[in-house]
Write an enzyme that holds these catalytic residues in place. Sequence first.
Site, short mmCIF file in Angstrom:
data_model
loop_
_atom_site.label_atom_id
_atom_site.label_comp_id
_atom_site.label_asym_id
_atom_site.label_seq_id
_atom_site.Cartn_x
_atom_site.Cartn_y
_atom_site.Cartn_z
N LEU A 102 3.32 3.73 -0.72
CA LEU A 102 4.58 3.06 -0.35
C LEU A 102 5.34 2.53 -1.62
O LEU A 102 4.82 2.18 -2.44
CB LEU A 102 4.35 1.98 0.71
N ASP A 103 6.65 2.75 -1.50
CA ASP A 103 7.34 2.13 -2.43
C ASP A 103 7.52 0.78 -2.75
O ASP A 103 6.97 0.05 -1.93
CB ASP A 103 9.22 2.49 -2.18
N GLN A 104 7.64 0.42 -3.87
CA GLN A 104 7.61 -1.05 -4.34
C GLN A 104 8.46 -1.86 -3.32
O GLN A 104 7.84 -2.95 -2.66
CB GLN A 104 8.26 -1.32 -5.54
N ARG A 190 13.87 6.91 2.88
CA ARG A 190 15.18 6.38 2.19
C ARG A 190 16.13 7.77 1.96
O ARG A 190 17.12 7.76 2.08
CB ARG A 190 14.41 5.89 0.82
#
Length: 245
Positions: A102-104, A190
């Site tokens: 998961l992205d930051q 995104r």
Amino acid sequence: MKTLERVLSKAGVGSRTEARSWIGQGRVRVNGKLIQTPDHWVDLERDRVSLDGKELQAEAKVYVLLYKPKGYLTTYRDPEGRATVYDLLPESLPYVFPVGRLDQDTSGLLLLTNDTQFAERVTNPEHKVPKTYLVKAAGSLEEAQIQSLRDGVTLSDGPTQPAQVSLLRKTGSCTFVEMVIREGRNRQVRRMLEAVGSKVLKLVRTAIGGIEISGLAIGKHRLLTPAEVRGLAPAARRPRRHSAG
Ligand code: URA
């Protein structure tokens, strides 16, 4: 496949140096056959390794579900010293690695395990395990944009598979949708939203397969139940017991 000395050290019976010396001393057998080369390749799925006549059991498999908060990196160690998901896990856990990332800035359901087959099963797009996201997108997403997401969009690394998209609600400045994708490309949600002319303002992964994040507090973790493991990765190997002998 792992070398014999690594198999022994990973089983927690001793260090690699000790393992080498036991192998040299003729105390180790693979499938009943005396092996005295530490670099001998072992297939943990098939080969039986014994030390002094006692068979080793594979390391116990662990499956962790973490509610990752925003701001944590999905990495083991950050050279810049930023917070990582490992800061949220107790040291008593065996080493586990993230099943996908998961992205930051993304929060939500992150699985971690020491079972490579399970991880492969969940992340390989061929198995089409659904990952569900709650997306807060900038602006008013129109039906045509939502339809593009449903059809699949073309990203810099190629076209995406179709996504399931449900419109949840619109406010003056943003749109909430639920998106289900069956791939796990880098920053995929995104980038998909950007491809239709919007932007993700907030992203939460709420489910992987039938496992949901609801019921767990943010920053907390729990172990998956055996039924949850089987439900997510029916073809993966059954967990085996821990310890030597
Ligand atoms: N898609 C993204 O864009 N980010 C994530 O963290 C997960 C899926």
